[in-house]
Design a protein around this motif. Structure first.
Motif, PDB file in Angstrom:
ATOM      1  N   ILE A 416       0.828  -1.203   0.000  1.00 41.16           N
ATOM      2  CA  ILE A 416       0.000   0.000   0.000  1.00 41.16           C
ATOM      3  C   ILE A 416       0.866   1.259   0.000  1.00 41.16           C
ATOM      4  CG2 ILE A 416      -1.685   1.318   1.354  1.00 41.16           C
ATOM      5  CD1 ILE A 416      -2.934  -1.361   2.176  1.00 41.16           C
ATOM      6  N   ALA A 417       1.971   1.232   0.758  1.00 45.20           N
ATOM      7  CA  ALA A 417       2.855   2.398   0.812  1.00 45.20           C
ATOM      8  C   ALA A 417       3.424   2.737  -0.565  1.00 45.20           C
ATOM      9  CB  ALA A 417       3.998   2.146   1.791  1.00 45.20           C
ATOM     10  N   ASN A 418       3.642   1.728  -1.381  1.00 44.20           N
ATOM     11  CA  ASN A 418       4.261   1.932  -2.687  1.00 44.20           C
ATOM     12  C   ASN A 418       3.262   1.834  -3.839  1.00 44.20           C
ATOM     13  OD1 ASN A 418       7.379   2.086  -2.259  1.00 44.20           O
ATOM     14  ND2 ASN A 418       6.645   0.511  -0.849  1.00 44.20           N
ATOM     15  N   ASN A 419       1.958   1.814  -3.482  1.00 45.82           N
ATOM     16  CA  ASN A 419       0.889   1.826  -4.492  1.00 45.82           C
ATOM     17  C   ASN A 419       1.036   0.675  -5.486  1.00 45.82           C
ATOM     18  OD1 ASN A 419      -1.507   3.024  -5.413  1.00 45.82           O
ATOM     19  ND2 ASN A 419      -0.422   4.160  -7.016  1.00 45.82           N
ATOM     20  N   LEU A 420       1.439  -0.494  -4.974  1.00 43.17           N
ATOM     21  CA  LEU A 420       1.627  -1.659  -5.833  1.00 43.17           C
ATOM     22  C   LEU A 420       0.293  -2.340  -6.124  1.00 43.17           C
ATOM     23  CD1 LEU A 420       4.794  -3.235  -4.150  1.00 43.17           C
ATOM     24  CD2 LEU A 420       4.696  -1.663  -6.090  1.00 43.17           C
ATOM     25  N   LYS A 421       0.287  -3.113  -7.176  1.00 44.44           N
ATOM     26  CA  LYS A 421      -0.904  -3.864  -7.559  1.00 44.44           C
ATOM     27  C   LYS A 421      -0.851  -5.272  -6.982  1.00 44.44           C
ATOM     28  CE  LYS A 421      -2.259  -1.493 -11.808  1.00 44.44           C
ATOM     29  NZ  LYS A 421      -2.656  -1.686 -13.230  1.00 44.44           N
ATOM     30  N   MET A 422      -1.986  -5.945  -7.042  1.00 49.72           N
ATOM     31  CA  MET A 422      -2.055  -7.336  -6.584  1.00 49.72           C
ATOM     32  C   MET A 422      -1.141  -8.221  -7.431  1.00 49.72           C
ATOM     33  SD  MET A 422      -4.038  -7.579  -3.929  1.00 49.72           S
ATOM     34  CE  MET A 422      -4.757  -9.220  -3.792  1.00 49.72           C
ATOM     35  N   SER A 423      -0.870  -7.816  -8.656  1.00 46.66           N
ATOM     36  CA  SER A 423       0.019  -8.602  -9.513  1.00 46.66           C
ATOM     37  C   SER A 423       1.426  -8.664  -8.934  1.00 46.66           C
ATOM     38  CB  SER A 423       0.053  -8.015 -10.920  1.00 46.66           C
ATOM     39  OG  SER A 423       0.440  -6.650 -10.885  1.00 46.66           O
ATOM     40  N   ALA A 424       1.842  -7.625  -8.205  1.00 45.17           N
ATOM     41  CA  ALA A 424       3.166  -7.648  -7.580  1.00 45.17           C
ATOM     42  C   ALA A 424       3.233  -8.716  -6.501  1.00 45.17           C
ATOM     43  CB  ALA A 424       3.482  -6.278  -6.977  1.00 45.17           C
ATOM     44  N   VAL A 425       2.135  -8.899  -5.774  1.00 41.98           N
ATOM     45  CA  VAL A 425       2.098  -9.928  -4.736  1.00 41.98           C
ATOM     46  C   VAL A 425       2.033 -11.317  -5.368  1.00 41.98           C
ATOM     47  CG1 VAL A 425       0.877 -10.755  -2.682  1.00 41.98           C
ATOM     48  CG2 VAL A 425       0.967  -8.303  -3.169  1.00 41.98           C
ATOM     49  N   SER A 426       1.230 -11.454  -6.394  1.00 42.28           N
ATOM     50  CA  SER A 426       1.119 -12.771  -7.036  1.00 42.28           C
ATOM     51  C   SER A 426       2.420 -13.172  -7.713  1.00 42.28           C
ATOM     52  CB  SER A 426      -0.028 -12.775  -8.059  1.00 42.28           C
ATOM     53  OG  SER A 426       0.285 -11.937  -9.159  1.00 42.28           O
ATOM     54  N   GLY A 427       3.248 -12.186  -8.067  1.00 40.19           N
ATOM     55  CA  GLY A 427       4.498 -12.483  -8.745  1.00 40.19           C
ATOM     56  C   GLY A 427       5.611 -12.931  -7.824  1.00 40.19           C
ATOM     57  N   MET A 428       5.455 -12.740  -6.523  1.00 35.24           N
ATOM     58  CA  MET A 428       6.519 -13.167  -5.597  1.00 35.24           C
ATOM     59  C   MET A 428       6.463 -14.688  -5.411  1.00 35.24           C
ATOM     60  SD  MET A 428       5.287 -12.213  -1.741  1.00 35.24           S
ATOM     61  CE  MET A 428       4.065 -13.213  -0.905  1.00 35.24           C
ATOM     62  N   VAL A 429       7.533 -15.255  -4.935  1.00 38.44           N
ATOM     63  CA  VAL A 429       7.602 -16.684  -4.651  1.00 38.44           C
ATOM     64  C   VAL A 429       7.935 -16.872  -3.182  1.00 38.44           C
ATOM     65  CG1 VAL A 429       8.747 -18.858  -5.182  1.00 38.44           C
ATOM     66  CG2 VAL A 429       8.352 -17.175  -7.002  1.00 38.44           C
ATOM     67  N   SER A 430       7.085 -17.607  -2.476  1.00 36.00           N
ATOM     68  CA  SER A 430       7.323 -17.898  -1.066  1.00 36.00           C
ATOM     69  C   SER A 430       7.835 -19.324  -0.927  1.00 36.00           C
ATOM     70  CB  SER A 430       6.023 -17.759  -0.262  1.00 36.00           C
ATOM     71  OG  SER A 430       5.568 -16.436  -0.254  1.00 36.00           O
ATOM     72  N   PRO A 431       8.767 -19.562  -0.002  1.00 38.98           N
ATOM     73  CA  PRO A 431       9.201 -20.940   0.217  1.00 38.98           C
ATOM     74  C   PRO A 431       8.050 -21.782   0.764  1.00 38.98           C
ATOM     75  CG  PRO A 431      10.123 -19.482   1.886  1.00 38.98           C
ATOM     76  CD  PRO A 431       9.464 -18.615   0.883  1.00 38.98           C
ATOM     77  N   TYR A 432       8.012 -23.032   0.347  1.00 35.77           N
ATOM     78  CA  TYR A 432       6.969 -23.961   0.810  1.00 35.77           C
ATOM     79  C   TYR A 432       7.556 -24.897   1.856  1.00 35.77           C
ATOM     80  CZ  TYR A 432       3.585 -27.731   0.878  1.00 35.77           C
ATOM     81  OH  TYR A 432       2.672 -28.675   1.280  1.00 35.77           O
ATOM     82  N   PRO A 433       6.852 -25.169   2.920  1.00 35.02           N
ATOM     83  CA  PRO A 433       5.594 -24.551   3.340  1.00 35.02           C
ATOM     84  C   PRO A 433       5.852 -23.480   4.386  1.00 35.02           C
ATOM     85  CG  PRO A 433       5.928 -26.579   4.566  1.00 35.02           C
ATOM     86  CD  PRO A 433       7.169 -26.362   3.746  1.00 35.02           C
ATOM     87  N   THR A 434       5.408 -22.282   4.144  1.00 42.80           N
ATOM     88  CA  THR A 434       5.532 -21.212   5.124  1.00 42.80           C
ATOM     89  C   THR A 434       4.173 -20.574   5.339  1.00 42.80           C
ATOM     90  OG1 THR A 434       6.073 -19.586   3.410  1.00 42.80           O
ATOM     91  CG2 THR A 434       7.926 -20.674   4.526  1.00 42.80           C
ATOM     92  N   VAL A 435       4.030 -19.904   6.468  1.00 38.52           N
ATOM     93  CA  VAL A 435       2.809 -19.149   6.732  1.00 38.52           C
ATOM     94  C   VAL A 435       2.716 -17.980   5.762  1.00 38.52           C
ATOM     95  CG1 VAL A 435       1.538 -17.819   8.467  1.00 38.52           C
ATOM     96  CG2 VAL A 435       2.836 -19.849   9.153  1.00 38.52           C
ATOM     97  N   GLY A 436       3.868 -17.439   5.360  1.00 35.70           N
ATOM     98  CA  GLY A 436       3.889 -16.299   4.448  1.00 35.70           C
ATOM     99  C   GLY A 436       3.256 -16.573   3.097  1.00 35.70           C
ATOM    100  N   GLU A 437       3.122 -17.845   2.728  1.00 36.91           N
ATOM    101  CA  GLU A 437       2.435 -18.188   1.473  1.00 36.91           C
ATOM    102  C   GLU A 437       1.017 -17.640   1.433  1.00 36.91           C
ATOM    103  OE1 GLU A 437       3.325 -22.282  -0.560  1.00 36.91           O
ATOM    104  OE2 GLU A 437       3.063 -22.591   1.588  1.00 36.91           O
ATOM    105  N   ILE A 438       0.440 -17.432   2.611  1.00 35.00           N
ATOM    106  CA  ILE A 438      -0.939 -16.962   2.686  1.00 35.00           C
ATOM    107  C   ILE A 438      -1.115 -15.658   1.912  1.00 35.00           C
ATOM    108  CG2 ILE A 438      -2.575 -15.924   4.323  1.00 35.00           C
ATOM    109  CD1 ILE A 438      -1.670 -18.165   6.298  1.00 35.00           C
ATOM    110  N   ASN A 439      -0.138 -14.776   1.974  1.00 34.73           N
ATOM    111  CA  ASN A 439      -0.242 -13.512   1.254  1.00 34.73           C
ATOM    112  C   ASN A 439      -0.313 -13.730  -0.255  1.00 34.73           C
ATOM    113  OD1 ASN A 439      -0.260 -11.765   3.481  1.00 34.73           O
ATOM    114  ND2 ASN A 439       1.970 -11.794   3.637  1.00 34.73           N
ATOM    115  N   LYS A 440       0.492 -14.648  -0.764  1.00 29.94           N
ATOM    116  CA  LYS A 440       0.446 -14.944  -2.194  1.00 29.94           C
ATOM    117  C   LYS A 440      -0.873 -15.627  -2.571  1.00 29.94           C
ATOM    118  CE  LYS A 440       2.950 -17.459  -5.818  1.00 29.94           C
ATOM    119  NZ  LYS A 440       3.162 -16.347  -6.754  1.00 29.94           N
ATOM    120  N   ARG A 441      -1.359 -16.462  -1.649  1.00 32.18           N
ATOM    121  CA  ARG A 441      -2.595 -17.209  -1.942  1.00 32.18           C
ATOM    122  C   ARG A 441      -3.814 -16.284  -2.026  1.00 32.18           C
ATOM    123  NH1 ARG A 441      -2.119 -22.733  -0.651  1.00 32.18           N
ATOM    124  NH2 ARG A 441      -4.220 -22.958  -1.519  1.00 32.18           N
ATOM    125  N   VAL A 442      -3.844 -15.222  -1.230  1.00 31.33           N
ATOM    126  CA  VAL A 442      -4.987 -14.305  -1.338  1.00 31.33           C
ATOM    127  C   VAL A 442      -4.899 -13.519  -2.640  1.00 31.33           C
ATOM    128  CG1 VAL A 442      -4.068 -12.243  -0.157  1.00 31.33           C
ATOM    129  CG2 VAL A 442      -6.497 -12.773  -0.015  1.00 31.33           C
TER     130      VAL A 442
END
Length: 469
Positions: A416-442
């Motif tokens: 939000i601070a950098n006015n990014l789009k949801m595509s920026a979040v979907s483009g990241m890769v989280s290690p599996y299995p981490t709780v942080g994957e939840i952000n990519k999954r939403v």
């Protein structure tokens, strides 16, 4: 009275004041810092640090009770409340050197251990000194609000300041106030073996998303916290008895008052400096300047959200403006908040209700439930959810309720601070299995209907497949 002068005078050595002092002095400004009480302010001595230390102790006790699902026999822990408070004191002592007078004097800051009081638009008296400054930063923070409840002054009661001195475990702790402080301390104390009753005049955690608050309150009630809502306190009687508007009386052994905060402006003599106040604190503009353009107010005393991390953010704005002479404005859309119960509750930007009111039909809500997180399933903590409020592909708010919500919300503050789009979040890769994957999954939940339920997309794919060699 000795006269001093400096570039930057800071009144208050809490998190915001210390951050300004460190930044300004290390950049070459002549800095004087005033503190009439404890270095580190409320956060270190009475707020964030001690509360999280006690929550950590209580969480260990609760873990011992909840081992059966993992094939380990649970035990009822033996809680030494005084030792738990010693743990709290030890954590404070370990962090204190970072906020100490000696450390800041090492940066070149002149530290004067006295309260400051304005005597003109550019001068402040503190102890035996009269200080003239080019710029002044008021960072005096806030204190527990003690409401004018009939009878309260006649009974012993605790606030977030005096709670840490209590070494005897309360038998039955009554808490007036169902906000974050009240609910965090309620859960901590019930886990440490106390009976706890929370009395709230409106809705407990009422600022938060209804579904999120319901998840947290259900968990606390399941652990034994009695939560009484819509119960306005009308009187407190000797013997620790709290009477509410409908006539009910709640009796306990100890009373904690946690109904909010009031800004610390009484000692400042603000009128002498031409500084106006509002109902909530010092009146400031977007650059955090008061009605006296030489004086800034930051953190709680600026009358907005009351978070340590906001005070730190404000400090950065002031350093940019008062030290470097650059334009700087404070924003709030990316400032997160978290309640450190278990499950945790975190919010950044608009709630769903706020977003619907502001954006109407333009709003899209993406949701991911924690029971689809493999890591949380493995840890048997898969209860919770995240939802992102999105307008034209950009999130305007995120609500998280569940394990590690306070950690998960960090990413969304960045977005939000950098006015990014949801595509920026979907483009990241989280290690599996981490709780942080939840952000990519939403983020995936946001794009899935657009990709998998869109007939135009399906037609294009069929055409592509027909022409691919």
């Amino acid at each position: 009275m000795e006269k001093l002068s400096c570039d930057i005078l800071i009144i208050g050595a809490g998190s915001g004041g210390l951050s300004v002092a460190a930044g300004a002095s290390q950049m070459g400004a002549d800095v004087i810092l005033l503190e009439g009480h404890k270095m580190g302010g409320d956060c270190l001595n009475y707020g964030c640090v001690p509360s999280k230390a006690l929550i950590a102790a209580a969480a260990r006790a609760q873990t011992m009770r909840r081992t059966a699902p993992y094939g380990i026999s649970p035990v009822d822990p033996v809680v030494d409340y005084a030792a738990a408070k010693d743990h709290v004191a030890g954590v404070i002592a370990q962090i204190a050197p970072v906020d100490s007078q000696e450390r800041f004097e090492g940066f070149g800051v002149r530290v004067i251990r006295a309260f400051g009081r304005f005597v003109s638009e550019t001068e402040v008296e503190a102890g035996d000194y009269r200080i003239s400054a080019r710029r002044i930063v008021v960072a005096t923070g806030s204190s527990p609000l003690v409401p004018p409840i009939p009878g309260l002054a006649e009974v012993p009661f605790l606030t977030n300041e005096s709670l840490w001195e209590l070494k005897e475990r309360p038998d039955h702790l009554l808490i007036i106030g169902g906000g974050p402080i009240g609910m965090e301390m309620a859960q901590a104390h019930v886990r440490l073996g106390c009976r706890v009753t929370v009395i709230e005049g409106a809705k407990a955690l009422g600022r938060d998303d209804p579904e999120a608050r319901a998840l947290v309150l259900e968990a606390l009630r399941a652990e034994g916290v009695e939560i009484v809502e819509e119960a306005k306190v009308t009187a407190v009687r000797p013997g620790i008895a709290v009477e509410v508007e409908d006539g009910r009386v709640f009796e306990g052994s100890h009373l904690l008052v946690a109904v909010g905060r009031k800004t610390n402006t009484e000692r400042l003599n603000l009128d002498a400096a031409g500084i106006e106040t509002t109902r909530t604190g010092i009146k400031v503009d977007e650059s955090l300047k008061s009605t006296n353009r030489r004086v800034y107010a930051i953190g709680d005393v600026a009358g907005g959200m009351q978070f340590t991390h906001l005070a730190g953010y404000h400090a950065g704005i002031v350093v940019r403006s008062a030290v470097l002479g650059l334009p700087a404005k404070a924003k709030t859309a990316h400032i997160p908040r978290a309640t450190y119960t278990q499950p945790e509750l975190a919010q950044v930007g608009l709630t769903e209700a706020e977003a619907r009111e502001q954006y109407g039909d333009r709003l899209e809500v993406a949701r991911f439930d924690f029971d689809h997180s493999d890591r949380l399933l493995a840890e048997r903590q898969a209860k919770g959810f995240i939802k992102a409020m999105v307008v034209k592909g950009r999130p305007v708010g995120v609500t998280i309720a569940g394990p590690q919500a306070g950690e998960l919300v960090n990413l969304w503050s960045l977005v939000i601070a950098n006015n990014l789009k949801m595509s920026a979040v979907s483009g990241m890769v989280s290690p599996y299995p981490t709780v942080g994957e939840i952000n990519k999954r939403v983020a995936g939940a946001y794009f899935s209907p657009k990709l998998f339920e869109n007939e135009t997309v399906k037609k294009v794919v069929r055409l592509v497949q027909r022409w691919l060699p």
